[in-house]
Design a protein around this motif. Structure first.
Motif, PDB file in Angstrom:
ATOM      1  N   UNK A  24      52.295  88.194 106.150  1.00  0.00           N
ATOM      2  CA  UNK A  24      52.338  88.747 104.796  1.00  0.00           C
ATOM      3  C   UNK A  24      51.128  89.664 104.556  1.00  0.00           C
ATOM      4  N   UNK A  25      49.928  89.154 104.798  1.00  0.00           N
ATOM      5  CA  UNK A  25      48.746  89.970 104.554  1.00  0.00           C
ATOM      6  C   UNK A  25      48.650  91.141 105.539  1.00  0.00           C
ATOM      7  N   UNK A  26      49.072  90.921 106.773  1.00  0.00           N
ATOM      8  CA  UNK A  26      49.096  92.000 107.768  1.00  0.00           C
ATOM      9  C   UNK A  26      50.492  92.593 107.877  1.00  0.00           C
ATOM     10  N   UNK A  27      51.319  92.344 106.914  1.00  0.00           N
ATOM     11  CA  UNK A  27      52.681  92.866 106.862  1.00  0.00           C
ATOM     12  C   UNK A  27      52.942  93.487 105.513  1.00  0.00           C
ATOM     13  N   UNK A  28      53.836  92.844 104.772  1.00  0.00           N
ATOM     14  CA  UNK A  28      54.305  93.353 103.484  1.00  0.00           C
ATOM     15  C   UNK A  28      53.174  93.677 102.499  1.00  0.00           C
ATOM     16  N   UNK A  29      52.148  92.838 102.433  1.00  0.00           N
ATOM     17  CA  UNK A  29      51.068  93.040 101.460  1.00  0.00           C
ATOM     18  C   UNK A  29      49.788  93.599 102.088  1.00  0.00           C
ATOM     19  N   UNK A  30      49.944  94.348 103.173  1.00  0.00           N
ATOM     20  CA  UNK A  30      48.797  95.004 103.812  1.00  0.00           C
ATOM     21  C   UNK A  30      48.066  95.896 102.807  1.00  0.00           C
ATOM     22  N   UNK A  31      48.792  96.456 101.849  1.00  0.00           N
ATOM     23  CA  UNK A  31      48.196  97.325 100.837  1.00  0.00           C
ATOM     24  C   UNK A  31      47.075  96.599 100.075  1.00  0.00           C
ATOM     25  N   UNK A  32      47.182  95.297  99.916  1.00  0.00           N
ATOM     26  CA  UNK A  32      46.127  94.515  99.261  1.00  0.00           C
ATOM     27  C   UNK A  32      45.048  94.057 100.244  1.00  0.00           C
ATOM     28  N   UNK A  33      45.430  93.815 101.480  1.00  0.00           N
ATOM     29  CA  UNK A  33      44.513  93.237 102.464  1.00  0.00           C
ATOM     30  C   UNK A  33      43.721  94.302 103.229  1.00  0.00           C
ATOM     31  N   UNK A  34      44.216  95.512 103.228  1.00  0.00           N
ATOM     32  CA  UNK A  34      43.640  96.594 104.042  1.00  0.00           C
ATOM     33  C   UNK A  34      42.148  96.800 103.784  1.00  0.00           C
ATOM     34  N   UNK A  35      41.739  96.800 102.523  1.00  0.00           N
ATOM     35  CA  UNK A  35      40.328  97.069 102.234  1.00  0.00           C
ATOM     36  C   UNK A  35      39.399  95.973 102.753  1.00  0.00           C
ATOM     37  N   UNK A  36      39.945  94.804 103.037  1.00  0.00           N
ATOM     38  CA  UNK A  36      39.143  93.730 103.622  1.00  0.00           C
ATOM     39  C   UNK A  36      38.763  94.052 105.067  1.00  0.00           C
ATOM     40  N   UNK A  37      39.548  94.895 105.725  1.00  0.00           N
ATOM     41  CA  UNK A  37      39.270  95.311 107.100  1.00  0.00           C
ATOM     42  C   UNK A  37      38.571  96.664 107.152  1.00  0.00           C
ATOM     43  N   UNK A  38      38.355  97.271 106.015  1.00  0.00           N
ATOM     44  CA  UNK A  38      37.688  98.569 105.946  1.00  0.00           C
ATOM     45  C   UNK A  38      36.181  98.332 105.981  1.00  0.00           C
ATOM     46  N   UNK A  39      35.566  98.639 107.119  1.00  0.00           N
ATOM     47  CA  UNK A  39      34.144  98.349 107.293  1.00  0.00           C
ATOM     48  C   UNK A  39      33.239  99.282 106.484  1.00  0.00           C
ATOM     49  N   UNK A  40      33.813 100.331 105.898  1.00  0.00           N
ATOM     50  CA  UNK A  40      33.010 101.227 105.069  1.00  0.00           C
ATOM     51  C   UNK A  40      33.031 100.799 103.603  1.00  0.00           C
ATOM     52  N   UNK A  41      33.835  99.793 103.280  1.00  0.00           N
ATOM     53  CA  UNK A  41      33.938  99.314 101.899  1.00  0.00           C
ATOM     54  C   UNK A  41      32.637  98.615 101.506  1.00  0.00           C
ATOM     55  N   UNK A  42      31.948  99.158 100.528  1.00  0.00           N
ATOM     56  CA  UNK A  42      30.679  98.570 100.096  1.00  0.00           C
ATOM     57  C   UNK A  42      30.804  97.871  98.739  1.00  0.00           C
ATOM     58  N   UNK A  43      31.997  97.871  98.190  1.00  0.00           N
ATOM     59  CA  UNK A  43      32.232  97.238  96.894  1.00  0.00           C
ATOM     60  C   UNK A  43      32.163  95.728  97.018  1.00  0.00           C
ATOM     61  N   UNK A  44      31.703  95.090  95.960  1.00  0.00           N
ATOM     62  CA  UNK A  44      31.680  93.625  95.935  1.00  0.00           C
ATOM     63  C   UNK A  44      33.082  93.049  95.781  1.00  0.00           C
ATOM     64  N   UNK A  45      33.950  93.759  95.070  1.00  0.00           N
ATOM     65  CA  UNK A  45      35.323  93.304  94.871  1.00  0.00           C
ATOM     66  C   UNK A  45      36.262  94.144  95.727  1.00  0.00           C
ATOM     67  N   UNK A  46      37.306  93.493  96.206  1.00  0.00           N
ATOM     68  CA  UNK A  46      38.306  94.153  97.041  1.00  0.00           C
ATOM     69  C   UNK A  46      39.681  93.865  96.452  1.00  0.00           C
ATOM     70  N   UNK A  47      40.654  94.706  96.807  1.00  0.00           N
ATOM     71  CA  UNK A  47      42.034  94.398  96.425  1.00  0.00           C
ATOM     72  C   UNK A  47      42.443  93.069  97.050  1.00  0.00           C
ATOM     73  N   UNK A  48      41.873  92.762  98.193  1.00  0.00           N
ATOM     74  CA  UNK A  48      42.144  91.507  98.893  1.00  0.00           C
ATOM     75  C   UNK A  48      41.846  90.292  98.007  1.00  0.00           C
TER      76      UNK A  48
END
Length: 151
Positions: A24-48
């Protein structure tokens, strides 16, 4: 008996987490989980972080409806899920991802193996070719790295 329900659900949640994470997280809802794997994301909160809400809602419903009937099995199922969620938050968000800077200097082989397996999972920045989708279960090869290393 209620303690057994809680323990069984807590253990079962590891299998559920693996399946949900992989399919689900690496499938249908990747749109929410993707930023958790984005190593450039410096935000404290994620869509994840929406997954906390997604998983909390049925847990709250189970505990609420279970409490209406003199704390029946639904309440204890919800409690097992909630306890797993609390463990997940402390280990994944605090210990592994260091959202709060503490518990970073452990020498415990189990916790080091969890951290290494999670790093292996995060080396894949897309939704394909992932590994180590579980949380508390760590493949034996990561244990060997730390239990067999010289002290």
């Amino acid at each position: 008996m209620n303690y057994l329900i809680i323990l069984f659900v807590f253990i079962l949640m590891e299998a559920a987490t693996w399946l949900i994470h992989k399919y689900i997280m690496h499938g249908l809802l990747w749109v929410l989980h993707k930023d958790h794997h984005d190593h450039s994301n410096i935000s404290k909160l994620e869509k994840n972080d929406y997954f906390f809400v997604i998983f909390a809602l049925p847990t709250i419903a189970l505990m609420y409806y279970g409490s209406l009937s003199d704390f029946n099995h639904l309440f204890y199922i919800g409690l097992g899920i909630m306890l797993y969620g609390i463990a997940y938050f402390f280990v994944h968000d605090i210990f592994i991802h260091q959202r709060f800077k503490c518990f970073s200097k452990t020498k415990n082989p189990y916790f080091l193996a969890i951290r290494r397996a999670h790093k292996q999972h995060h080396k894949h920045t897309n939704k394909h070719n992932g590994e180590c989708f579980g949380f508390l279960y760590v493949p034996i090869k990561y244990f060997k790295m730390y239990f067999n290393s010289p002290k």
